[in-house]
Design a protein around this motif. Sequence first.
Motif, mmCIF file in Angstrom:
data_model
loop_
_atom_site.group_PDB
_atom_site.id
_atom_site.type_symbol
_atom_site.label_atom_id
_atom_site.label_comp_id
_atom_site.label_asym_id
_atom_site.label_seq_id
_atom_site.Cartn_x
_atom_site.Cartn_y
_atom_site.Cartn_z
ATOM 1 N N ASP A 202 0.920 -0.677 0.107
ATOM 2 C CA ASP A 202 0.238 -0.222 0.231
ATOM 3 C C ASP A 202 0.874 1.250 -0.279
ATOM 4 O OD1 ASP A 202 -1.885 1.600 0.281
ATOM 5 O OD2 ASP A 202 -2.684 1.217 1.947
ATOM 6 N N GLY A 203 1.009 2.084 -0.746
ATOM 7 C CA GLY A 203 1.657 3.259 -0.871
ATOM 8 C C GLY A 203 1.337 4.243 -0.929
ATOM 9 N N ASP A 204 1.860 5.364 -0.888
ATOM 10 C CA ASP A 204 1.485 6.594 -0.388
ATOM 11 C C ASP A 204 2.175 7.582 -1.861
ATOM 12 O OD1 ASP A 204 0.481 8.995 0.450
ATOM 13 O OD2 ASP A 204 2.197 9.309 2.546
ATOM 14 N N ASP A 205 1.152 7.603 -2.759
ATOM 15 C CA ASP A 205 1.094 8.217 -3.769
ATOM 16 C C ASP A 205 1.401 9.647 -4.123
ATOM 17 O OD1 ASP A 205 1.426 5.741 -5.383
ATOM 18 O OD2 ASP A 205 -0.616 6.365 -5.858
ATOM 19 N N ASP A 206 0.838 10.403 -3.151
ATOM 20 C CA ASP A 206 1.027 12.002 -2.690
ATOM 21 C C ASP A 206 1.629 12.189 -1.718
ATOM 22 O OD1 ASP A 206 -1.057 11.138 -1.029
ATOM 23 O OD2 ASP A 206 -2.318 12.847 -1.332
ATOM 24 N N ASN A 207 2.087 11.100 -1.071
ATOM 25 C CA ASN A 207 3.397 11.670 0.321
ATOM 26 C C ASN A 207 2.744 12.916 1.159
ATOM 27 O OD1 ASN A 207 5.872 10.555 -1.588
ATOM 28 N ND2 ASN A 207 5.505 11.988 -2.646
ATOM 29 N N ASP A 208 1.909 11.919 1.339
ATOM 30 C CA ASP A 208 1.134 13.577 2.949
ATOM 31 C C ASP A 208 0.591 12.099 3.982
ATOM 32 O OD1 ASP A 208 -0.911 11.485 1.659
ATOM 33 O OD2 ASP A 208 -2.100 12.855 1.881
ATOM 34 N N ASN A 212 -2.674 5.293 0.546
ATOM 35 C CA ASN A 212 -3.710 5.383 -0.549
ATOM 36 C C ASN A 212 -5.083 4.814 -0.204
ATOM 37 O OD1 ASN A 212 -1.659 6.681 -2.063
ATOM 38 N ND2 ASN A 212 -1.216 4.476 -3.603
ATOM 39 N N SER A 213 -4.572 4.024 0.636
ATOM 40 C CA SER A 213 -6.309 3.097 0.564
ATOM 41 C C SER A 213 -6.857 3.747 1.376
ATOM 42 C CB SER A 213 -5.771 2.000 1.485
ATOM 43 O OG SER A 213 -4.596 1.898 3.328
ATOM 44 N N ASP A 215 -6.334 7.297 1.915
ATOM 45 C CA ASP A 215 -6.371 8.573 1.350
ATOM 46 C C ASP A 215 -8.338 9.165 0.888
ATOM 47 O OD1 ASP A 215 -5.800 10.665 0.041
ATOM 48 O OD2 ASP A 215 -3.416 10.658 0.341
ATOM 49 N N PRO A 218 -6.256 12.011 -2.805
ATOM 50 C CA PRO A 218 -5.261 11.286 -3.583
ATOM 51 C C PRO A 218 -4.698 12.268 -3.880
ATOM 52 C CG PRO A 218 -7.208 11.001 -4.570
ATOM 53 C CD PRO A 218 -7.558 11.820 -3.842
ATOM 54 N N ASN A 219 -4.757 13.561 -4.243
ATOM 55 C CA ASN A 219 -3.705 14.861 -5.217
ATOM 56 C C ASN A 219 -3.313 15.734 -4.310
ATOM 57 O OD1 ASN A 219 -3.679 12.857 -7.821
ATOM 58 N ND2 ASN A 219 -6.121 14.177 -7.715
#
Length: 374
Positions: A202-208, A212-213, A215, A218-219
Amino acid sequence: MKRILLLSALVSSVLLAGQKQYEISPMIGYDLTEGNIDIKNDGHFLGGVEVQFNSTDSKISPEFSILYSPKAKYEAGGDSSITRGAFNGVYTFDTTNNFVPFAKAGIGIENVGNETEANQDGFFLDAGVGTKYFFTEDIALKAEAIYLAKYANQNAGHFDSNLIAMVGLTFAFGDSTQPQPKEEPKQEVIKEEPVVVAQPIDGDDDNDGVLNSKDQCPNTKAGLEVDEKGCELDSDKDGVLNSLDICPNTPIGANVNSDGCPQEVTLQINFQTNSSDITSASTTYVDKFAEFLKTYSNYSAKIVGYTDSKGSAAYNKKLSQKRADSVVNALKERGVDPKQLSSDGMGEENPVADNSTKEGRAKNRRIEAELTKH
């Protein structure tokens, strides 16, 4: 014997502050003797040293003492020194209101420097009571009374009596050895290794900081503070996100524009009674508002003055205008562009509180700024 009992009653109790491992007590006092050993006036002065060894394991502590009388005068003339050495067991009682009494008993030997038929060398038994009072953790006043019964060959099995009263200072040192707790045998504990179940990546694409699951936004732009859902915060709950809010402390419920600023701001500026001079306590608020207008030059401010209902309406109108002008001038002095400023005096109009009370009148005497965004 009456004199012996009287002297015993004069010994006072004193305090004990704390127990150390060793105690050394230089002492001075008076020895009241039985009349049959022919000491003149039945008594003489003496001094000495007592050394006590304390232990936390027992209330009875060993004590060694040496007492010396330099000159005991005889009735028939002449005098003699008397030296005594003793070994005692000292029992320390529990503290009561900072008083710690003690009792002791033991055995010793007496050496008479100038023996007479009535006063000779011999062994003795002794018993005594006393107390200590510590001025500091290490220094105490000590007082005690000791009864001493000496056995001498010439008395055919009888004992000669002495009563000794002494006072002195106790010097304590060395921490008492505390009993060490017994170590319980350690039991070997066999830990079961947890079973690790593989989890999907499970990543954190927007680095906040929110996966991701979880968030829901997400942007989010990098560096913005977000809540547990990954969405940017609106700390003052005015509907404008923190990154866009240039008025971050807007009161809840106020109508705001796209910048998060209200259309009307009540400035906490006070004046002297019947005066348009701004009080020194209000200059901080003038400074902050000036910085806002200089930073956001796309805003203009109409400074509006109000009064309470005391006095005539005409007078209040003029006074409110003077106060509004005074704030405008103060803002100009702090570098605000005059084109951004205007003023109006409304007198006692538009009250925000009840003018019949002192508190209400104080709220009505106010300065407001009507903000306009260009």
